[in-house]
Design an enzyme around this catalytic site. Structure first.
Site, mmCIF file in Angstrom:
data_model
loop_
_atom_site.group_PDB
_atom_site.id
_atom_site.type_symbol
_atom_site.label_atom_id
_atom_site.label_comp_id
_atom_site.label_asym_id
_atom_site.label_seq_id
_atom_site.Cartn_x
_atom_site.Cartn_y
_atom_site.Cartn_z
ATOM 1 N N PHE A 10 20.177 47.084 64.844
ATOM 2 C CA PHE A 10 21.210 47.448 65.827
ATOM 3 C C PHE A 10 22.314 48.318 65.200
ATOM 4 N N ALA A 32 12.478 46.804 56.618
ATOM 5 C CA ALA A 32 11.222 46.039 56.629
ATOM 6 C C ALA A 32 10.614 45.964 58.025
ATOM 7 N N ALA A 80 20.778 45.625 55.807
ATOM 8 C CA ALA A 80 19.593 44.781 56.030
ATOM 9 C C ALA A 80 19.945 43.306 55.896
ATOM 10 N N GLU A 82 18.936 39.165 57.942
ATOM 11 C CA GLU A 82 18.640 38.356 59.124
ATOM 12 C C GLU A 82 20.010 38.086 59.736
ATOM 13 N N THR A 98 16.219 36.985 52.597
ATOM 14 C CA THR A 98 16.700 38.363 52.758
ATOM 15 C C THR A 98 18.177 38.496 52.388
ATOM 16 N N THR A 132 30.281 39.992 57.523
ATOM 17 C CA THR A 132 30.680 39.469 58.833
ATOM 18 C C THR A 132 31.942 38.615 58.740
ATOM 19 N N ASP A 133 32.628 38.494 59.867
ATOM 20 C CA ASP A 133 33.793 37.594 59.920
ATOM 21 C C ASP A 133 33.374 36.130 59.885
ATOM 22 N N GLU A 134 32.080 35.862 60.138
ATOM 23 C CA GLU A 134 31.649 34.456 60.220
ATOM 24 C C GLU A 134 31.773 33.727 58.882
ATOM 25 N N TYR A 158 23.217 31.083 58.624
ATOM 26 C CA TYR A 158 23.442 32.541 58.609
ATOM 27 C C TYR A 158 24.728 32.878 57.842
ATOM 28 N N ALA A 160 26.492 31.101 55.861
ATOM 29 C CA ALA A 160 26.450 30.661 54.457
ATOM 30 C C ALA A 160 25.676 31.670 53.611
ATOM 31 N N LYS A 162 25.332 34.870 54.274
ATOM 32 C CA LYS A 162 26.144 36.087 54.156
ATOM 33 C C LYS A 162 27.284 35.847 53.142
ATOM 34 N N LYS A 197 20.989 38.561 71.563
ATOM 35 C CA LYS A 197 22.427 38.332 71.372
ATOM 36 C C LYS A 197 23.119 38.322 72.735
ATOM 37 N N ARG A 222 35.076 35.141 70.766
ATOM 38 C CA ARG A 222 34.616 36.130 69.793
ATOM 39 C C ARG A 222 35.496 37.359 69.934
HETATM 40 P P1 NAD Z 1 19.819 43.414 63.123
HETATM 41 O O1 NAD Z 1 19.192 42.062 63.031
HETATM 42 O O2 NAD Z 1 19.861 44.104 64.438
HETATM 43 O O3 NAD Z 1 19.108 44.408 62.107
HETATM 44 C C1 NAD Z 1 18.756 44.037 60.805
HETATM 45 C C2 NAD Z 1 17.823 45.102 60.246
HETATM 46 O O4 NAD Z 1 17.496 44.729 58.907
HETATM 47 C C3 NAD Z 1 16.503 45.224 61.026
HETATM 48 O O5 NAD Z 1 16.175 46.577 61.207
HETATM 49 C C4 NAD Z 1 15.492 44.545 60.112
HETATM 50 O O6 NAD Z 1 14.184 45.069 60.247
HETATM 51 C C5 NAD Z 1 16.088 44.832 58.741
HETATM 52 N N1 NAD Z 1 15.675 43.840 57.733
HETATM 53 C C6 NAD Z 1 15.692 42.486 57.854
HETATM 54 N N2 NAD Z 1 15.225 41.923 56.732
HETATM 55 C C7 NAD Z 1 14.931 42.931 55.869
HETATM 56 C C8 NAD Z 1 14.431 42.986 54.552
HETATM 57 N N3 NAD Z 1 14.123 41.866 53.869
HETATM 58 N N4 NAD Z 1 14.264 44.191 53.972
HETATM 59 C C9 NAD Z 1 14.566 45.340 54.644
HETATM 60 N N5 NAD Z 1 15.023 45.338 55.905
HETATM 61 C C10 NAD Z 1 15.214 44.157 56.515
HETATM 62 O O7 NAD Z 1 21.275 43.234 62.514
HETATM 63 P P2 NAD Z 1 22.635 43.969 62.912
HETATM 64 O O8 NAD Z 1 23.258 43.235 64.027
HETATM 65 O O9 NAD Z 1 22.385 45.412 63.017
HETATM 66 O O10 NAD Z 1 23.499 43.662 61.603
HETATM 67 C C11 NAD Z 1 23.460 44.534 60.494
HETATM 68 C C12 NAD Z 1 24.368 43.985 59.401
HETATM 69 O O11 NAD Z 1 25.691 43.851 59.912
HETATM 70 C C13 NAD Z 1 23.960 42.591 58.926
HETATM 71 O O12 NAD Z 1 24.158 42.533 57.541
HETATM 72 C C14 NAD Z 1 24.919 41.654 59.658
HETATM 73 O O13 NAD Z 1 25.146 40.501 58.906
HETATM 74 C C15 NAD Z 1 26.155 42.518 59.730
HETATM 75 N N6 NAD Z 1 27.066 42.246 60.870
HETATM 76 C C16 NAD Z 1 26.573 42.207 62.145
HETATM 77 C C17 NAD Z 1 27.465 42.031 63.205
HETATM 78 C C18 NAD Z 1 26.986 41.998 64.637
HETATM 79 O O14 NAD Z 1 27.780 41.702 65.537
HETATM 80 N N7 NAD Z 1 25.737 42.313 64.932
HETATM 81 C C19 NAD Z 1 28.830 41.888 62.952
HETATM 82 C C20 NAD Z 1 29.279 41.933 61.622
HETATM 83 C C21 NAD Z 1 28.386 42.126 60.598
HETATM 84 O O1 DAU Z 2 30.966 37.605 64.295
HETATM 85 C C1 DAU Z 2 30.008 38.497 63.818
HETATM 86 C C2 DAU Z 2 28.634 37.963 64.115
HETATM 87 O O2 DAU Z 2 28.418 38.152 65.514
HETATM 88 C C3 DAU Z 2 27.528 38.651 63.318
HETATM 89 O O3 DAU Z 2 27.729 38.379 61.959
HETATM 90 C C4 DAU Z 2 26.149 38.150 63.765
HETATM 91 O O4 DAU Z 2 25.142 38.857 63.070
HETATM 92 C C5 DAU Z 2 26.024 38.410 65.247
HETATM 93 O O5 DAU Z 2 24.785 37.923 65.720
HETATM 94 C C6 DAU Z 2 27.161 37.743 65.997
HETATM 95 O O6 DAU Z 2 27.054 36.293 65.922
HETATM 96 P P1 DAU Z 2 27.365 35.371 67.188
HETATM 97 O O7 DAU Z 2 26.711 34.072 66.999
HETATM 98 O O8 DAU Z 2 28.827 35.374 67.488
HETATM 99 O O9 DAU Z 2 26.628 36.274 68.333
HETATM 100 P P2 DAU Z 2 25.720 35.841 69.572
HETATM 101 O O10 DAU Z 2 25.580 37.078 70.406
HETATM 102 O O11 DAU Z 2 24.500 35.118 69.165
HETATM 103 O O12 DAU Z 2 26.668 34.839 70.364
HETATM 104 C C7 DAU Z 2 27.950 35.219 70.803
HETATM 105 C C8 DAU Z 2 28.577 34.009 71.459
HETATM 106 O O13 DAU Z 2 27.891 33.736 72.690
HETATM 107 C C9 DAU Z 2 28.469 32.748 70.642
HETATM 108 O O14 DAU Z 2 29.645 31.971 70.836
HETATM 109 C C10 DAU Z 2 27.266 32.011 71.231
HETATM 110 C C11 DAU Z 2 27.310 32.427 72.684
HETATM 111 N N1 DAU Z 2 26.009 32.532 73.366
HETATM 112 C C12 DAU Z 2 25.035 33.289 72.774
HETATM 113 C C13 DAU Z 2 23.800 33.445 73.361
HETATM 114 C C14 DAU Z 2 22.711 34.253 72.695
HETATM 115 C C15 DAU Z 2 25.794 31.954 74.597
HETATM 116 O O15 DAU Z 2 26.701 31.287 75.158
HETATM 117 N N2 DAU Z 2 24.580 32.096 75.182
HETATM 118 C C16 DAU Z 2 23.564 32.793 74.616
HETATM 119 O O16 DAU Z 2 22.460 32.863 75.200
#
Ligand code: NAD
Ligand code: DAU
Length: 366
Positions: A10, A32, A80, A82, A98, A132-134, A158, A160, A162, A197, A222
């Site tokens: 993403f 990957a 990259a 999970e 990962t 991440t802020d988590e 997750y 932990a 990160k 998500k 959030r």
């Molecule tokens: P995502 O799950 O959408 O994408 C992760 C990507 O990494 C995928 O393309 C996957 O194929 C690849 N990948 C997974 N394992 C791999 C491995 N072992 N080797 C190579 N590639 C691998 O994640 P995202 O939401 O795009 O998040 C990207 C980064 O940003 C992550 O490190 C996440 O912790 C961080 N982050 C995400 C958010 C959020 O809201 N989504 C917020 C803050 C930080």
């Molecule tokens: O804060 C940054 C993080 O945000 C990133 O590090 C993570 O990679 C990203 O996945 C995201 O984590 P969250 O757990 O906050 O995101 P998620 O979209 O899974 O959930 C957002 C909020 O919504 C959370 O409080 C759980 C809730 N939720 C989520 C889903 C999927 C629901 O109530 N229903 C749902 O079906």
């Protein structure tokens, strides 16, 4: 060139697209292609030589060494991972593999490359770790927002994993002097967000007349940031951040989950009225009049963090970065994107995006 990991996910794919739109510098993308990686996100770059895709794993030390030797990147931007908290609760091992081992292997390969660079190139090299802020744990309603000095207190496998990767990155600066940077960002939303998500799941389910599952009481908070703003923040930190420092990135948009879901339902009522689309409630068999009818409270996520909030003053003060989107503009763009990219959604939902990958990319690196 720069070396990006996870650039088919993403945030990574948004970063790659933004980079190629705003820079001439080549970009090597190692991914990957787990369930979360989707090369269709990068279709616009299919005939653009600036982007080179490598299908491979960050845990593969030999591959990493080969890529560093061959491409000699001036910087690494490490996405990259999970990334889904719910998956980390049901299957934590991949997260350790990962996020912890993979980051360690990448750091080791980067260190070996960096240590062999001439002094001027050594000083210019950067390893930017996207986190991440988590990692800061959870806040109560009245706590101040997370700053860069908030103690780490991760609560899910997750977060932990990160946190562990953040500590490893930090140690490479203090022990070896490697020029690392870490960003800790709040929840992203926008195009190419995988519909596991909250925001994309609600959009996709609503359009299909499926239940909109809200965990617990829906009052968890959030702090939302439009993905392109996150990407511009990362680029700014890469360009001007101080090595060894961490930067919080956020949009000052704290919202309760239930309010997010209501906002999405209202926008969808306006932009894709259920009666025009003939949406049927999959639970009752009745036509849907307003998408909010589909909201369903479900069992809470175990260990669910109550509130996240990012204090983003450091990146603004020191690097002059601010988000371009408000939540109102960003969420409207996002809903529009999902409505205009229904084929992308269909391919993700029926799994055919993976067949496409197999057909087009498994035969070699592209
Ligand atoms: P995502 O799950 O959408 O994408 C992760 C990507 O990494 C995928 O393309 C996957 O194929 C690849 N990948 C997974 N394992 C791999 C491995 N072992 N080797 C190579 N590639 C691998 O994640 P995202 O939401 O795009 O998040 C990207 C980064 O940003 C992550 O490190 C996440 O912790 C961080 N982050 C995400 C958010 C959020 O809201 N989504 C917020 C803050 C930080
Ligand atoms: O804060 C940054 C993080 O945000 C990133 O590090 C993570 O990679 C990203 O996945 C995201 O984590 P969250 O757990 O906050 O995101 P998620 O979209 O899974 O959930 C957002 C909020 O919504 C959370 O409080 C759980 C809730 N939720 C989520 C889903 C999927 C629901 O109530 N229903 C749902 O079906």
């Amino acid at each position: 060139m720069i070396f990006v990991t996870g650039g088919a996910g993403f945030i990574g794919s948004n970063f790659v697209l933004q980079w190629c739109a705003q820079n001439d510098e080549p970009l090597l993308n190692l991914d990957a292609l787990t369930y979360a990686g989707n090369l269709a996100n990068l279709r616009a770059l299919a005939s653009n030589d600036q982007h080179r895709f490598i299908h491979g794993n960050i845990c593969d030390a030999e591959l990493l060494t080969q890529l560093f030797n061959e491409h000699k990147p001036r910087a690494v931007v490490h996405f990259a991972a999970e990334s889904h908290v719910d998956r980390s609760i049901s299957s934590p091992e991949a997260f350790v593999q990962t996020n912890v081992l993979g980051t360690f292997r990448l750091l080791e390969a980067a260190r070996s490359h960096w240590q062999n660079l001439p002094e001027d190139k050594k000083a210019e090299f950067r390893f930017l770790h996207v986190s991440t802020d988590e990692v800061y744990g959870t806040l109560t309603q009245n706590d101040p927002a997370f700053t860069e000095s908030t103690p780490y207190a991760p609560n899910s496998p997750y977060s932990a994993s990160k946190a562990a990767s953040d500590h490893l990155v930090r140690s490479y600066f203090h022990t070896y002097g490697m020029p690392v940077l870490t960003t800790n960002c709040s929840n992203n939303y926008g195009p190419y967000h995988f519909p596991e998500k909250l925001i994309p799941l609600m959009i996709v389910n609503a359009l299909a007349g499926k239940a909109l599952p809200v965990y617990g009481d829906g009052q968890q908070i959030r702090d939302w940031l439009y993905v392109e703003d996150h990407c511009s923040g990362i680029r700014r930190v890469l360009e001007a951040g101080t090595c060894g420092e961490t930067y919080n990135i956020g949009g000052w948009n704290e919202k309760a989950n239930i309010d997010i879901v209501h906002t999405l339902c209202t926008l969808l009522d306006e932009l894709a009225p259920p009666s025009d689309r003939g949406v049927i409630n999959q639970q009752t068999g009745q036509p849907v009049k307003q998408y909010a009818e589909l909201i369903t409270y479900v069992t809470d996520r175990p260990g669910h963090d109550r509130r996240y909030a990012i204090d983003a003053r450091k990146i603004e003060r020191e690097l002059g970065w601010k988000p371009a989107e408000t939540f109102e503009t960003g969420i409207r763009k996002t809903v529009d994107w999902y409505l205009n990219n229904q084929e992308w959604v269909r391919n993700v939902m029926d799994g055919s995006y993976r067949d496409w990958v197999a057909k087009h990319y498994e035969s070699g690196n592209k």
